[in-house]
Design a protein around this motif. Structure first.
Motif, PDB file in Angstrom:
ATOM      1  N   ILE A 187       0.846  -1.203   0.000  1.00  0.00           N
ATOM      2  CA  ILE A 187       0.000   0.000   0.000  1.00  0.00           C
ATOM      3  C   ILE A 187       0.875   1.244   0.000  1.00  0.00           C
ATOM      4  O   ILE A 187       1.863   1.315   0.737  1.00  0.00           O
ATOM      5  N   ASP A 188       0.512   2.213  -0.833  1.00  0.00           N
ATOM      6  CA  ASP A 188       1.331   3.422  -0.952  1.00  0.00           C
ATOM      7  C   ASP A 188       0.954   4.482   0.085  1.00  0.00           C
ATOM      8  O   ASP A 188       0.073   4.270   0.927  1.00  0.00           O
ATOM      9  N   LYS A 189       1.617   5.629   0.009  1.00  0.00           N
ATOM     10  CA  LYS A 189       1.437   6.694   1.000  1.00  0.00           C
ATOM     11  C   LYS A 189       0.023   7.274   1.003  1.00  0.00           C
ATOM     12  O   LYS A 189      -0.402   7.875   1.987  1.00  0.00           O
ATOM     13  N   ASN A 190      -0.687   7.093  -0.105  1.00  0.00           N
ATOM     14  CA  ASN A 190      -2.041   7.620  -0.217  1.00  0.00           C
ATOM     15  C   ASN A 190      -3.111   6.576   0.063  1.00  0.00           C
ATOM     16  O   ASN A 190      -4.300   6.821  -0.151  1.00  0.00           O
ATOM     17  N   GLY A 191      -2.682   5.386   0.540  1.00  0.00           N
ATOM     18  CA  GLY A 191      -3.639   4.356   0.898  1.00  0.00           C
ATOM     19  C   GLY A 191      -4.130   3.502  -0.255  1.00  0.00           C
ATOM     20  O   GLY A 191      -5.161   2.825  -0.135  1.00  0.00           O
ATOM     21  N   ASN A 192      -3.398   3.500  -1.377  1.00  0.00           N
ATOM     22  CA  ASN A 192      -3.779   2.694  -2.533  1.00  0.00           C
ATOM     23  C   ASN A 192      -2.966   1.405  -2.613  1.00  0.00           C
ATOM     24  O   ASN A 192      -1.756   1.423  -2.360  1.00  0.00           O
ATOM     25  N   ILE A 193      -3.616   0.299  -2.978  1.00  0.00           N
ATOM     26  CA  ILE A 193      -2.897  -0.945  -3.233  1.00  0.00           C
ATOM     27  C   ILE A 193      -2.125  -0.785  -4.537  1.00  0.00           C
ATOM     28  O   ILE A 193      -2.690  -0.371  -5.554  1.00  0.00           O
ATOM     29  N   GLN A 220      11.964  -4.108  -3.836  1.00  0.00           N
ATOM     30  CA  GLN A 220      12.272  -3.151  -4.895  1.00  0.00           C
ATOM     31  C   GLN A 220      11.151  -2.141  -5.045  1.00  0.00           C
ATOM     32  O   GLN A 220      11.396  -0.930  -5.226  1.00  0.00           O
ATOM     33  N   ASP A 221       9.908  -2.611  -4.955  1.00  0.00           N
ATOM     34  CA  ASP A 221       8.769  -1.737  -5.184  1.00  0.00           C
ATOM     35  C   ASP A 221       8.467  -0.848  -3.982  1.00  0.00           C
ATOM     36  O   ASP A 221       7.935   0.258  -4.145  1.00  0.00           O
ATOM     37  N   ILE A 222       8.790  -1.310  -2.786  1.00  0.00           N
ATOM     38  CA  ILE A 222       8.705  -0.445  -1.602  1.00  0.00           C
ATOM     39  C   ILE A 222       9.630   0.769  -1.797  1.00  0.00           C
ATOM     40  O   ILE A 222       9.235   1.910  -1.533  1.00  0.00           O
ATOM     41  N   ALA A 223      10.832   0.511  -2.270  1.00  0.00           N
ATOM     42  CA  ALA A 223      11.812   1.588  -2.486  1.00  0.00           C
ATOM     43  C   ALA A 223      11.288   2.585  -3.506  1.00  0.00           C
ATOM     44  O   ALA A 223      11.475   3.804  -3.348  1.00  0.00           O
ATOM     45  N   ILE A 224      10.613   2.100  -4.539  1.00  0.00           N
ATOM     46  CA  ILE A 224      10.037   2.989  -5.552  1.00  0.00           C
ATOM     47  C   ILE A 224       8.962   3.880  -4.930  1.00  0.00           C
ATOM     48  O   ILE A 224       8.948   5.098  -5.145  1.00  0.00           O
ATOM     49  N   LEU A 225       8.081   3.285  -4.149  1.00  0.00           N
ATOM     50  CA  LEU A 225       6.984   4.043  -3.541  1.00  0.00           C
ATOM     51  C   LEU A 225       7.486   5.035  -2.505  1.00  0.00           C
ATOM     52  O   LEU A 225       6.888   6.119  -2.332  1.00  0.00           O
ATOM     53  N   LEU A 226       8.554   4.701  -1.809  1.00  0.00           N
ATOM     54  CA  LEU A 226       9.109   5.632  -0.830  1.00  0.00           C
ATOM     55  C   LEU A 226       9.667   6.886  -1.497  1.00  0.00           C
ATOM     56  O   LEU A 226       9.729   7.949  -0.875  1.00  0.00           O
TER      57      LEU A 226
END
Length: 228
Positions: A187-193, A220-226
């Motif tokens: 889930i990203d910072k805006n609450g989206n899957i 890898q994808d956590i790093a992208i979203l951060l």
């Protein structure tokens, strides 16, 4: 004569497929790696990442009690990237693998205030706040943003099966008495899957917490979203 040779060739191909695929399917069933639900049928181990993660939609809202007897909601993760799983503390099959995977994810992003983890028990009658606190300590959890959550059983099962569509169920015939998918939601910072795509361009929806490839992909994808 040619027709007979064609039949022999086709039979040989089917035999080869059976030798390769059937043992793998049986192994996953025996290991308790159960994945059910129409949405989860699309989950693939073949994953690609072009730096553009798919937005699936808003993650379901939740309100539960953590290992410190504190009420935790999805709002507590606003502005944070987080990984969510369903598990239970006495799970004898896939949970130890999931635990190891999640500890690795925690350690990679430890110290980042914008990252968190949510672990929701599917056996809330046993997994009280006190039990979950002891479980977290035994695992070596050190992140203040990793909450182990418990609450009403029906609420949790609705959240898993109807909200996230991450299968969870009771089954007295399986080892441990419960079934669940072993998948992680991102889930990203805006609450989206969010998720990456498979080799065919389809969103994978969730990440396999039992496979090294799935864990590497979600890291890898956590790093992208951060960075977003």
């Amino acid at each position: 004569m040619l027709k007979n040779k064609s039949y022999i060739g086709i039979s040989f191909i089917i035999l080869l497929f059976g030798i390769y695929a059937v043992p793998k399917i049986i192994t996953r069933i025996q290991n308790g790696d159960v994945v059910k639900g129409e949405r989860l049928d699309n989950v693939s181990n073949t994953q690609t990442n072009d730096g553009k993660l798919q937005k699936i939609g808003p993650a379901p809202k939740f309100e539960l009690t953590d290992q410190n007897n504190k009420t935790i909601t999805n709002a507590d993760y606003k502005g944070k990237v987080y990984v969510l799983e369903f598990f239970f503390s006495t799970c004898p099959s896939i949970c130890p693998i999931m635990n190891k995977s999640m500890i690795g994810i925690q350690n990679q992003f430890f110290g980042n205030p914008n990252f968190g983890i949510v672990s929701i028990t599917i056996d809330p009658e046993h997994d009280t706040a006190e039990v979950l606190k002891a479980h977290a300590e035994a695992l070596g959890v050190k992140s203040s943003n990793w909450h182990f959550l418990t609450g009403d059983k029906k609420y949790i099962y609705d959240l898993a099966n109807k909200g996230f569509n991450l299968y969870a169920g009771e089954n007295s015939k399986v080892n441990g008495g419960f079934e669940h998918s072993g998948l992680f939601a991102l889930i990203d910072k805006n609450g989206n899957i969010r998720c990456r795509k498979d080799d065919y361009g389809n969103p994978i929806l969730y990440y396999d917490g039992l496979e090294k490839a799935g864990v590497k992909a979600i890291q890898q994808d956590i790093a992208i979203l951060l960075r977003e």
